[in-house]
Design a protein around this motif. Structure first.
Motif, PDB file in Angstrom:
ATOM      1  N   THR A  76       0.832  -1.206   0.000  1.00 18.24           N
ATOM      2  CA  THR A  76       0.000   0.000   0.000  1.00 18.24           C
ATOM      3  C   THR A  76       0.860   1.247   0.000  1.00 18.24           C
ATOM      4  N   ALA A  95      -4.964  -3.659   4.584  1.00 15.26           N
ATOM      5  CA  ALA A  95      -5.100  -2.613   3.568  1.00 15.26           C
ATOM      6  C   ALA A  95      -5.372  -1.314   4.321  1.00 15.26           C
ATOM      7  N   TRP A 176      -4.805   1.906  -2.572  1.00 13.97           N
ATOM      8  CA  TRP A 176      -6.081   1.285  -2.937  1.00 13.97           C
ATOM      9  C   TRP A 176      -7.162   2.317  -3.256  1.00 13.97           C
ATOM     10  N   ARG A 177      -6.918   3.574  -2.936  1.00 12.61           N
ATOM     11  CA  ARG A 177      -7.894   4.618  -3.299  1.00 12.61           C
ATOM     12  C   ARG A 177      -7.850   4.939  -4.791  1.00 12.61           C
ATOM     13  N   SER A 181      -8.258  -3.122  -6.725  1.00 15.30           N
ATOM     14  CA  SER A 181      -7.768  -4.082  -5.740  1.00 15.30           C
ATOM     15  C   SER A 181      -8.636  -5.329  -5.713  1.00 15.30           C
ATOM     16  N   ALA A 204     -12.104  -0.420   0.415  1.00 13.82           N
ATOM     17  CA  ALA A 204     -11.270  -0.247  -0.779  1.00 13.82           C
ATOM     18  C   ALA A 204     -12.070  -0.334  -2.073  1.00 13.82           C
TER      19      ALA A 204
END
Length: 240
Positions: A76, A95, A176-177, A181, A204
């Motif tokens: 991440t 995450a 993950w933004r 994912s 996510a």
């Protein structure tokens, strides 16, 4: 979408090592997917992420990052702002959002019994590093593997520093933004509560979520086919 099939970088977490991906590596290679099992230093979150970033930079072409356990923290952080990363796969992994640590996340919901199985020893660079006691390893980490296999995993586990597990995610915008994912995790994980896995996957906006019934935290060892399937889904999705 990308035109070149990405290289898959597998990042192990605490109390494991790169050979924990052996079954997954074999299946990815059989599918013609380039793959590297990265040796995660397990010394500090910023340092581990910087090392992974160096590995990413050395790969020719795009990559999909796959993290197990604490390895999810590392991918991440390392992927943020790295334009070679095209997707993330979390395998029984954290995450995190900005400021969240592995330790804090693991205690957010009941179910983790990891803390009571750990032993600590000082390191000359300061602080302590942690390992799972041999008598507790099988049940805690790899309950759905054989006793003999778990004994080998216990003997080859890589300790992690306490600071690595208690440092919050440095980046303001977790990868993950902005990247797609995929999540695959166990409903009998004794290290990371399944309620947390579900929450992180939902937060996510995961492209796909696979919850494996009856499996342990050591999903890469006990269920390599389920893990490989999730990775191949990610590879196919980001490849034109």
């Amino acid at each position: 979408m990308i035109n070149q099939r990405p290289t898959v970088l597998l990042v192990h977490g605490a109390f494991a090592e790169s050979a924990s991906w052996t079954g997954v590596v074999e299946q990815l290679q059989a599918s013609g997917v380039p793959v590297i099992a990265v040796a995660n230093p397990l010394r500090s979150l910023p340092g581990d992420a910087a090392y992974l970033s160096d590995v990413i930079a050395a790969v020719d072409g795009p990559v999909v990052l796959v993290g197990h356990s604490y390895g999810g923290m590392v991918i991440t952080e390392a992927a943020t702002g790295h334009d070679k990363v095209s997707g993330l796969v979390y395998v029984c992994a954290f995450a995190p959002d900005h400021g969240e640590s592995a330790f804090e996340l693991s205690t957010r919901f009941p179910g983790s019994t990891l803390g009571e199985t750990l032993t600590a020893r000082p390191v000359t660079t300061g602080g302590v590093e942690l390992a799972i006691r041999p008598d507790a390893f099988h049940h805690q980490f790899a309950a759905d593997t054989s006793a003999a296999q778990a004994a080998v995993m216990s003997a080859t586990q890589r300790p992690v520093t306490e600071i690595a597990l208690t440092t919050g995610l440095p980046t303001d915008t977790p990868a993950w933004r902005t990247l797609p994912s995929w999540f695959v995790y166990s409903d009998q994980d004794l290290c990371i509560p399944v309620a947390l896995h579900r929450q992180m996957a939902d937060r996510a906006g995961a492209k796909d979520v696979r919850e494996i019934a009856g499996a342990s935290h050591a999903l890469t060892v006990s269920q390599p086919h389920a893990v490989t399937t999730a990775i191949l889904d990610a590879v196919d999705a980001v490849t034109a």
